[in-house]
Write an enzyme that holds these catalytic residues in place. Sequence first.
Site, PDB file in Angstrom:
ATOM      1  N   PHE A 156       0.752  -1.138   0.052  1.00  0.00           N
ATOM      2  CA  PHE A 156      -0.117   0.005   0.058  1.00  0.00           C
ATOM      3  C   PHE A 156       0.901   1.290   0.011  1.00  0.00           C
ATOM      4  O   PHE A 156       0.453   2.151   0.625  1.00  0.00           O
ATOM      5  CB  PHE A 156      -0.753   0.119   1.376  1.00  0.00           C
ATOM      6  CG  PHE A 156      -1.738  -1.395   1.236  1.00  0.00           C
ATOM      7  CD1 PHE A 156      -3.059  -1.217   0.499  1.00  0.00           C
ATOM      8  CD2 PHE A 156      -1.432  -2.303   2.348  1.00  0.00           C
ATOM      9  CE1 PHE A 156      -3.722  -2.340   0.639  1.00  0.00           C
ATOM     10  CE2 PHE A 156      -2.238  -3.460   2.175  1.00  0.00           C
ATOM     11  CZ  PHE A 156      -3.465  -3.491   1.750  1.00  0.00           C
ATOM     12  N   GLU A 159       3.806   6.711  -3.518  1.00  0.00           N
ATOM     13  CA  GLU A 159       5.219   7.136  -4.268  1.00  0.00           C
ATOM     14  C   GLU A 159       5.620   8.402  -3.342  1.00  0.00           C
ATOM     15  O   GLU A 159       4.526   9.355  -2.959  1.00  0.00           O
ATOM     16  CB  GLU A 159       4.879   7.609  -5.424  1.00  0.00           C
ATOM     17  CG  GLU A 159       4.913   6.251  -6.274  1.00  0.00           C
ATOM     18  CD  GLU A 159       4.714   6.702  -7.966  1.00  0.00           C
ATOM     19  OE1 GLU A 159       5.345   7.882  -8.270  1.00  0.00           O
ATOM     20  OE2 GLU A 159       4.444   5.835  -8.566  1.00  0.00           O
ATOM     21  N   ASN A 212      -7.665   0.699  -2.921  1.00  0.00           N
ATOM     22  CA  ASN A 212      -7.569   1.681  -4.038  1.00  0.00           C
ATOM     23  C   ASN A 212      -8.991   2.346  -4.690  1.00  0.00           C
ATOM     24  O   ASN A 212      -8.745   3.431  -4.851  1.00  0.00           O
ATOM     25  CB  ASN A 212      -6.472   1.407  -5.093  1.00  0.00           C
ATOM     26  CG  ASN A 212      -5.092   1.339  -4.595  1.00  0.00           C
ATOM     27  OD1 ASN A 212      -4.787   1.822  -3.592  1.00  0.00           O
ATOM     28  ND2 ASN A 212      -4.148   0.811  -5.268  1.00  0.00           N
ATOM     29  N   CYS A 264      -1.276   3.776  -9.950  1.00  0.00           N
ATOM     30  CA  CYS A 264      -1.935   3.018  -9.262  1.00  0.00           C
ATOM     31  C   CYS A 264      -3.563   3.147  -9.462  1.00  0.00           C
ATOM     32  O   CYS A 264      -4.418   2.121  -9.886  1.00  0.00           O
ATOM     33  CB  CYS A 264      -1.653   2.631  -7.768  1.00  0.00           C
ATOM     34  SG  CYS A 264      -0.141   1.861  -7.466  1.00  0.00           S
TER      35      CYS A 264
END
Length: 454
Positions: A156, A159, A212, A264
Amino acid sequence: MVKVQRIAVIGTGYVGLVSGACLAEMGHQVVCVDRDERRIARLLQADIPIYEPGLRDLVASNLHGHRLTFTSQIGDAIRLSDIIVIAVGTPTLENGDVDMTQVNSVVASIAAYAISSKTVVMKSTVPVGTGRWLEEQLGLLLPSDIKIPVVSNPEFLREGSAIHDTFHPDRVVIGAEYAQAGAEIAELHAPLGAEILLTDRESAELIKYASNAFLAAKISFINEMAHVCEKVGANVGLVAKGMGLDRRIGPHFLNAGIGYGGSCFPKDTKAQLKIAQNVDYDFKILRAVIEVNHRQRERFVSKIERTLGSLDGKHLAVMGLAFKPNTDDLRDAPALEIIASLQNLGASVSGYDPAVSAHAVQMLLGVNLFTDPYSALRDADAMVIATEWDSLRELNWALVRSLLKQPIIIDGRNMFEPEEMGRLGFTYVSIGRKTCARDMAATSSYMTKKLFQG
Ligand code: UDX
């Protein structure tokens, strides 16, 4: 005392590199594998191909401490490890399905090189059922005395804060069919002190997509609210704050703007929609989340057009190009689509980003790229904010005003207070809040004073 494991991490992309370096930092013996020999040669020199704060130092110190190494020889890595972490790419195919080519190739290598039992940990984001399928394949391909349980352990990481996220996770999800394999991977994560959720494999695989998709839904929800706010004269920042104070809702991921991008959310929301479609289920909310996110970019371009009139022949300075601050990642960055639309409408574009540089030239055709904000702003008809880099908070506003042809800021990330920007002499347009025309703030506070003075 940590039991030192010999771990092979396959894939030195974002997830593999961060996971490998962090596992080494926790004391394990880690080898990271990639078939790209040039990349391996660079990594052996602690030359990191991605932008992630702290990663270079972490790799360098663990290389130096002989807990971390890199190789292109997948056979040796598989033979010599107790745990194999799969962290290869799983991009989306044209039809929305997940491209499993790289995962399949790793499975073939494990079948070819494993000469003893070991545990496979799936970190790549893969469709539900992949772990089961993989375990079955390995069972068929390997002699019966070699057991390779496959454990799902989704990541999880965000960035820009991936190392912090690895060492301070909200939770660790471990999906296993065999208790012993699940316990082994739980033990690996025990020193992190986070809650460990042990589940069946399918649930673990789905938790990644569901998390997400839900975060993306929060973003699209607040972006929809922003439009309503604009119509009724409310402030979306205050609405989000008021909502977020309810602990059941929480304050995070309620920043209205030009929508989500990155490697993602866009990919995982589409993949989750496809997973539902494949079992004949129309996941209506998710369809809307994706559509709203796309429309958000178009609406922003319309907002720029409404503010400046025809864009034909206009020059715009787009500040921030990466999909979010603290990364140089341009994958599905809203700025790219917005810039292409501006160019289609006849505008020329200069771009500023402190991290995105020469490597991006191909993705930013026709954009005059600067790593200094003031050079990008010179003679622009407006400053357009696409990424909320901290460096933009500290601009010299008098200089900005003097460089722009007209003092107009169109902010897609709601970085500033409208009244404050009005006071600084800008016409300031943002998302879901009132537009502050130049000097309007001064006028309105004068009016307020007059009212109070009677
Ligand atoms: C995300 C998830 O957070 C992480 O758990 C997962 O494993 C990978 O995907 P990441 O893509 O690095 O991480 O970025 P994140 O910080 O989550 O932001 C994603 C996008 O949403 C960015 O484009 C960001 O600008 C946007 N965003 C985020 C908003 O528009 N509003 C918000 O309130 C929050």
